[in-house]
Design an enzyme around this catalytic site. Structure first.
Site, PDB file in Angstrom:
ATOM      1  N   CYS A 110       1.531  -8.897  15.476  1.00 16.05           N
ATOM      2  CA  CYS A 110       0.647  -7.691  14.920  1.00 16.05           C
ATOM      3  C   CYS A 110       0.581  -8.106  13.608  1.00 16.05           C
ATOM      4  CB  CYS A 110       0.893  -6.336  15.069  1.00 16.05           C
ATOM      5  SG  CYS A 110       2.597  -5.668  14.978  1.00 16.05           S
ATOM      6  N   SER A 111       0.813  -7.624  12.613  1.00 13.45           N
ATOM      7  CA  SER A 111       0.864  -8.168  11.205  1.00 13.45           C
ATOM      8  C   SER A 111       1.992  -7.442  10.282  1.00 13.45           C
ATOM      9  CB  SER A 111      -0.559  -7.964  10.507  1.00 13.45           C
ATOM     10  OG  SER A 111      -1.579  -8.863  11.265  1.00 13.45           O
ATOM     11  N   CYS A 112       3.060  -7.210  10.766  1.00 14.78           N
ATOM     12  CA  CYS A 112       4.333  -6.441  10.020  1.00 14.78           C
ATOM     13  C   CYS A 112       4.591  -7.099   8.797  1.00 14.78           C
ATOM     14  CB  CYS A 112       5.454  -6.445  11.117  1.00 14.78           C
ATOM     15  SG  CYS A 112       5.140  -5.550  12.609  1.00 14.78           S
TER      16      CYS A 112
END
Lengths: 209, 217
Positions: A110-112
């Site tokens: 995702c884009s943690c």
């Protein structure tokens, strides 16, 4: 892909804006969101949280060896000493760059991103190009971004696949031995704490206040 | 699930484009979507899975907050909180970028609440730092945090974390079912074969059930 989203034509953008207004007003009517709270959340992430927090952590670690040790052993607690914490920062790990090890952070799924110390992530960090490539060809991607690494420097890529969030502790620039903590913090860029850049060199005059 | 979100190692996306002096948000609607998800988004694992369930064209074309919007809307519809008809009717009368006036200056500032994902377990971790482990061929149709590029790969446990909420179950309302979490390092050549760049290690945070002890060599 990359760069901006593809809803930039006026009609599409207006449709999205209207849809979001409709959803927010319905949720407000049902008592599920308070628009004033959303104002405050947005203000918090636009104004109160950002890479200056992470820069303070890095600068403190550079001048205080005891703090650095605590930071590398229990980053969440050490970061909380400076008053930073919250969502996406509950389980922090700090990884240290050395002359022979360079660290870089990604979230391929995702884009943690460590919000309490870096704020919300930039678009490039969330882009398919970065997420797909940095795990496979980190040296090439870093070189493209302006950070060619010497052969003798190993690369460690940290893919944030669970709730642990990573912050890179960059190397302290040479020639800063007499610098004060606040001056050092001004050298620490967001990208140097993601691992796609190094801190500003101390001889860049516009950064010497 | 085997979806477009699982991007590690994919080819074809070109150079990383960097926007200079990028603002935190690019449009008012992005701000509102971000805030709505913070307040009404519910469990983070189900939230991530709702993004993964977007069709791949939408996923790639709508951008980061566009995905957030598609996902929160879908979850609100699925849970019956709002209906498609309500949204459509409200959209006909909604005014985009509507001004609400200046924020009230003397309101106490909102501060985010921290929520640890760590949980206590009475059993001991199955693996220890320095141990060689191999990832399972784990590819459920639902949510998982084992990326495809790291399946069936051999690595070394670098760090043993506390037990944490298990996303594969939590995303689907099957409870927290905490498991120990391990940071596992994989040599570039183990992941990418002969094309791997020299001197690279990729670390992932992996749950215990993703892992088996490596067979003795």
């Amino acid at each position: 892909m990359g760069g901006h989203h593809h809803d930039s034509d006026d009609h599409g953008a207006r449709d999205i804006a209207v849809r979001v207004e409709a959803i927010e007003s319905l949720l407000a009517e049902k008592g599920l969101v308070d628009p004033a709270t959303i104002d405050e959340i947005v203000r918090y992430y636009e104004e109160d949280v950002g890479p200056l927090n992470g820069a303070r952590v890095v600068a403190r670690a550079w001048i205080d060896s005891g703090y650095k040790e605590r930071l590398l052993n229990n980053a969440t607690a050490a970061i909380a000493e400076l008053g930073f914490g919250g969502p996406a920062g509950e389980h922090m790990v700090v990884v240290e760059n050395t002359p022979t090890v360079h660290n870089v952070v990604v979230c391929t799924l995702c884009s943690c991103y460590p919000w309490p110390v870096l704020g919300l992530p930039p678009t490039w960090y969330k882009s398919p190009a970065y997420r797909s490539r940095i795990v496979r060809e980190p040296r090439r991607v870093l070189a493209e971004l302006g950070l060619p690494l010497p052969d003798e420097c190993d690369v460690r890529v940290w893919d944030s696949s669970a709730e642990v969030r990573y912050l890179v502790l960059p190397q302290r620039p040479a020639g800063t031995a007499s610098w004060r903590e606040e001056e050092l913090a001004a050298l620490v860029t967001r990208d140097s704490m993601i691992g796609t850049a190094t801190p500003r060199p101390p001889d860049e005059p516009e950064h010497r206040e | 699930m085997n979806g477009i979100h699982d991007m590690g190692g994919l080819h074809g996306f070109g150079e990383v484009e960097v926007e200079k002096n990028e603002p935190v948000f690019h449009a008012r609607w992005e701000r509102r979507v971000f805030g709505i998800v913070q307040v009404a988004g519910g469990n983070i694992d189900a939230g991530r899975h709702s993004i993964e369930r977007l069709d791949p064209v939408t996923y790639l074309a709508h951008g980061y907050y566009g995905r957030w919007l598609g996902a929160i809307e879908r979850r609100l519809l699925e849970s019956g909180v709002v209906t498609r008809e309500e949204i459509a009717a409200r959209a006909r009368s909604a005014v985009p970028e509507r001004s609400r006036g200046a924020p009230v200056g003397n309101r106490a500032s909102w501060r985010p609440a921290s929520a640890s994902y760590a949980r206590e377990l009475t059993v001991e971790p199955a693996f220890r730092a320095g141990q060689s482990v191999t990832t399972r061929n784990h590819q459920p149709a639902g949510h998982t945090r084992l990326p495809a590029y790291a399946r069936c790969r051999r690595g070394v446990v670098q760090r043993v974390h506390s037990a944490m909420v298990f996303p594969d179950d939590h995303a689907h309302g099957r409870g927290e079912n905490p498991q120990y979490l391990y940071t596992v390092g994989f040599d570039g050549h183990e992941l990418w074969g002969a094309d791997a760049e020299r001197g690279t290690v990729v670390y992932l945070d992996l749950f215990e059930s993703y892992l088996v002890p490596s067979a003795a060599t």
